[in-house]
Design an enzyme around this catalytic site. Sequence first.
Site, PDB file in Angstrom:
ATOM      1  N   VAL A  68       0.857  -1.190   0.000  1.00 39.03           N
ATOM      2  CA  VAL A  68       0.000   0.000   0.000  1.00 39.03           C
ATOM      3  C   VAL A  68       0.889   1.234   0.000  1.00 39.03           C
ATOM      4  O   VAL A  68       1.769   1.368   0.842  1.00 39.03           O
ATOM      5  CB  VAL A  68      -0.897   0.011   1.248  1.00 39.03           C
ATOM      6  CG1 VAL A  68      -1.679   1.303   1.338  1.00 39.03           C
ATOM      7  CG2 VAL A  68      -1.841  -1.182   1.233  1.00 39.03           C
ATOM      8  N   ALA A  69       0.680   2.127  -0.930  1.00 43.32           N
ATOM      9  CA  ALA A  69       1.484   3.351  -0.958  1.00 43.32           C
ATOM     10  C   ALA A  69       0.719   4.468  -1.653  1.00 43.32           C
ATOM     11  O   ALA A  69      -0.045   4.232  -2.585  1.00 43.32           O
ATOM     12  CB  ALA A  69       2.806   3.110  -1.688  1.00 43.32           C
ATOM     13  N   ARG A  76      -2.481  12.657   2.288  1.00 43.15           N
ATOM     14  CA  ARG A  76      -3.493  13.239   3.180  1.00 43.15           C
ATOM     15  C   ARG A  76      -4.603  13.963   2.424  1.00 43.15           C
ATOM     16  O   ARG A  76      -5.019  15.036   2.794  1.00 43.15           O
ATOM     17  CB  ARG A  76      -2.851  14.221   4.199  1.00 43.15           C
ATOM     18  CG  ARG A  76      -1.710  13.671   4.995  1.00 43.15           C
ATOM     19  CD  ARG A  76      -2.069  12.459   5.827  1.00 43.15           C
ATOM     20  NE  ARG A  76      -0.873  12.023   6.524  1.00 43.15           N
ATOM     21  CZ  ARG A  76      -0.044  11.071   6.042  1.00 43.15           C
ATOM     22  NH1 ARG A  76      -0.297  10.461   4.886  1.00 43.15           N
ATOM     23  NH2 ARG A  76       1.014  10.729   6.733  1.00 43.15           N
ATOM     24  N   GLY A  78      -7.085  11.672   1.235  1.00 44.26           N
ATOM     25  CA  GLY A  78      -8.114  10.625   1.211  1.00 44.26           C
ATOM     26  C   GLY A  78      -7.888   9.511   0.210  1.00 44.26           C
ATOM     27  O   GLY A  78      -8.783   8.695  -0.020  1.00 44.26           O
ATOM     28  N   LEU A  80      -5.715   6.859   0.410  1.00 43.49           N
ATOM     29  CA  LEU A  80      -5.713   5.573   1.116  1.00 43.49           C
ATOM     30  C   LEU A  80      -7.144   5.179   1.481  1.00 43.49           C
ATOM     31  O   LEU A  80      -7.573   4.055   1.253  1.00 43.49           O
ATOM     32  CB  LEU A  80      -4.863   5.659   2.395  1.00 43.49           C
ATOM     33  CG  LEU A  80      -4.955   4.421   3.302  1.00 43.49           C
ATOM     34  CD1 LEU A  80      -4.286   3.219   2.652  1.00 43.49           C
ATOM     35  CD2 LEU A  80      -4.340   4.683   4.671  1.00 43.49           C
ATOM     36  N   ARG A  81      -7.892   6.129   2.045  1.00 45.47           N
ATOM     37  CA  ARG A  81      -9.254   5.808   2.475  1.00 45.47           C
ATOM     38  C   ARG A  81     -10.095   5.330   1.290  1.00 45.47           C
ATOM     39  O   ARG A  81     -10.811   4.339   1.388  1.00 45.47           O
ATOM     40  CB  ARG A  81      -9.912   7.004   3.186  1.00 45.47           C
ATOM     41  CG  ARG A  81     -11.289   6.679   3.718  1.00 45.47           C
ATOM     42  CD  ARG A  81     -11.827   7.778   4.622  1.00 45.47           C
ATOM     43  NE  ARG A  81     -11.395   7.631   6.012  1.00 45.47           N
ATOM     44  CZ  ARG A  81     -11.969   6.799   6.881  1.00 45.47           C
ATOM     45  NH1 ARG A  81     -12.981   6.035   6.520  1.00 45.47           N
ATOM     46  NH2 ARG A  81     -11.530   6.742   8.123  1.00 45.47           N
ATOM     47  N   SER A 104       3.207  -0.365   8.611  1.00 46.40           N
ATOM     48  CA  SER A 104       4.444   0.408   8.659  1.00 46.40           C
ATOM     49  C   SER A 104       4.419   1.381   9.834  1.00 46.40           C
ATOM     50  O   SER A 104       5.456   1.749  10.371  1.00 46.40           O
ATOM     51  CB  SER A 104       4.635   1.182   7.355  1.00 46.40           C
ATOM     52  OG  SER A 104       3.519   2.022   7.152  1.00 46.40           O
ATOM     53  N   GLU A 105       3.211   1.829  10.213  1.00 44.36           N
ATOM     54  CA  GLU A 105       3.057   2.738  11.351  1.00 44.36           C
ATOM     55  C   GLU A 105       1.854   2.270  12.170  1.00 44.36           C
ATOM     56  O   GLU A 105       0.881   1.761  11.612  1.00 44.36           O
ATOM     57  CB  GLU A 105       2.808   4.165  10.872  1.00 44.36           C
ATOM     58  CG  GLU A 105       3.989   4.782  10.155  1.00 44.36           C
ATOM     59  CD  GLU A 105       3.642   6.187   9.667  1.00 44.36           C
ATOM     60  OE1 GLU A 105       3.488   7.079  10.505  1.00 44.36           O
ATOM     61  OE2 GLU A 105       3.498   6.354   8.444  1.00 44.36           O
ATOM     62  N   TYR A 109      -4.217   2.118  11.163  1.00 45.55           N
ATOM     63  CA  TYR A 109      -5.175   1.099  10.732  1.00 45.55           C
ATOM     64  C   TYR A 109      -6.298   0.776  11.713  1.00 45.55           C
ATOM     65  O   TYR A 109      -7.251   0.097  11.342  1.00 45.55           O
ATOM     66  CB  TYR A 109      -4.419  -0.170  10.309  1.00 45.55           C
ATOM     67  CG  TYR A 109      -3.539   0.139   9.112  1.00 45.55           C
ATOM     68  CD1 TYR A 109      -4.114   0.376   7.871  1.00 45.55           C
ATOM     69  CD2 TYR A 109      -2.166   0.288   9.235  1.00 45.55           C
ATOM     70  CE1 TYR A 109      -3.332   0.719   6.785  1.00 45.55           C
ATOM     71  CE2 TYR A 109      -1.377   0.631   8.145  1.00 45.55           C
ATOM     72  CZ  TYR A 109      -1.971   0.847   6.922  1.00 45.55           C
ATOM     73  OH  TYR A 109      -1.208   1.203   5.845  1.00 45.55           O
ATOM     74  N   PHE A 383       4.318 -10.060   4.990  1.00 47.01           N
ATOM     75  CA  PHE A 383       3.843  -9.942   3.601  1.00 47.01           C
ATOM     76  C   PHE A 383       3.509  -8.497   3.291  1.00 47.01           C
ATOM     77  O   PHE A 383       3.476  -7.678   4.184  1.00 47.01           O
ATOM     78  CB  PHE A 383       2.614 -10.838   3.369  1.00 47.01           C
ATOM     79  CG  PHE A 383       1.462 -10.581   4.304  1.00 47.01           C
ATOM     80  CD1 PHE A 383       0.501  -9.606   4.020  1.00 47.01           C
ATOM     81  CD2 PHE A 383       1.349 -11.295   5.500  1.00 47.01           C
ATOM     82  CE1 PHE A 383      -0.556  -9.356   4.893  1.00 47.01           C
ATOM     83  CE2 PHE A 383       0.290 -11.058   6.375  1.00 47.01           C
ATOM     84  CZ  PHE A 383      -0.667 -10.092   6.073  1.00 47.01           C
TER      85      PHE A 383
END
Length: 383
Positions: A68-69, A76, A78, A80-81, A104-105, A109, A383
């Site tokens: 995911v990137a 910021r 939206g 990813l959302r 990653s952070e 999530y 993964f």
Amino acid sequence: MALLGNTAFGEIGHPESMEVWRQMVAVDGGVVMRDGDADDVVGQSIFLDLQLTVPGGAVLPTAGLSYVAVAPTHRRRGILRSMYTELHQRIADAKYPIAALTASEGGIYGRFGYGPATTVQEMSIDRRFAEFRAGVPDPGGVRLVKPAEHRDAFAEIYDRWRRQTPGGLVCPTPLWDDVLADRENTREGGSELFAFLHPDGYVLYRVHGEESRSLRVREVTAVTTDAYIALWRALLGMDLMEKVITWTHPDDVLPYLLTNPRLVRVTSSSDDLWVRIMDIPAALEARRYQADLDTVLDVADGFRGDGGRFALRIQGGRAQCTRTDAPADVELDLDVLGSLYLGSHRPEAFVAANRLRSKDPELVRRLGTAFASDVPAELGYGF
Ligand SMILES: CC(C)(COP(=O)(O)OP(=O)(O)OC[C@H]1O[C@@H](n2cnc3c(N)ncnc32)[C@H](O)[C@@H]1OP(=O)(O)O)[C@@H](O)C(=O)NCCC(=O)NCCS
């Protein structure tokens, strides 16, 4: 996609490795976002088709979100959302009871219904002074082998291990070939791979450093206690190494085997697998439990509205879970249920944070006993 992935993660994957992972992507398992005159990819996300072991040994189809990137030029706003909204609709349509990821952070999530469900620790052992206690067996049976010549033996032992371990994942043969290809870009400054093999376990490791040398274990997998002890006797018998460093789970028994348990230091501890339960009745009925329970859970899912009120009746280790209108005994968010699911976290900790609410402390205690796992949960592979 590769350019955005390489940029986001700051490393360039080997084309053959990328191909192995590409083959594990689920049907319709990729969503990208494009922008600009050149139609550049500015967001990407995929889910893999995985098989996850849960407490008691059932194996559930699991959507493993990965790669995911979002481009640093498009953060910021939206992306990813919106990719997650589409991906999770596809995951629900394909009837995966569980979705999972490694993060990653830690702050991203939970809002999407994911809770940390396994813990990984780095353990560093000062090998020079380590001695086994007098009563600890010395089962033997360990051979020094060339890793590339024993793929099938490793794969067979790993498969037995992952079937009995919550968090274990089916490992396809091409992924084994990828590990054993032992490419320079996977060595992180260490030597080529070395291996120990026992009929019920194996170790893959590298040697790092020149003056003060340490042995970094990539993997120690043992199906029996005898195999575990035999492999650790071999590792701690490596006279020229100062330290042995490995990844493990919080219930590793190694300190109990040594005359001086303080030689085993936990040098880091972190969340590993994050779980989002997509189908609450299917997931709760699939696993086994350690105590009887009869309760009503009210689960809130702020992301997709997959929650609701569920009657959970556990008897003789098996659960029945159905939607109900009865009043709730326990209220919690979906991410908290994800954290409890593999038995690595206690409900009392979430009570303290007001993330699990119940008027009955005895019920919370029984919930913890029921959801505990006799085999510590551990993620099969990243993964
Ligand atoms: C993490 C990443 C995917 C976020 O993408 P994004 O498009 O900027 O995220 P969005 O704008 O859609 O944000 C979605 C939500 O997550 C929150 N969020 C995003 N990044 C966050 C961060 N680093 N920490 C905490 N919250 C974050 C946003 O505030 C937003 O919250 P809301 O919708 O509840 O208001 C992006 O920063 C990235 O590519 N990072 C580098 C690669 C990476 O870490 N990938 C993840 C691998 S697991």
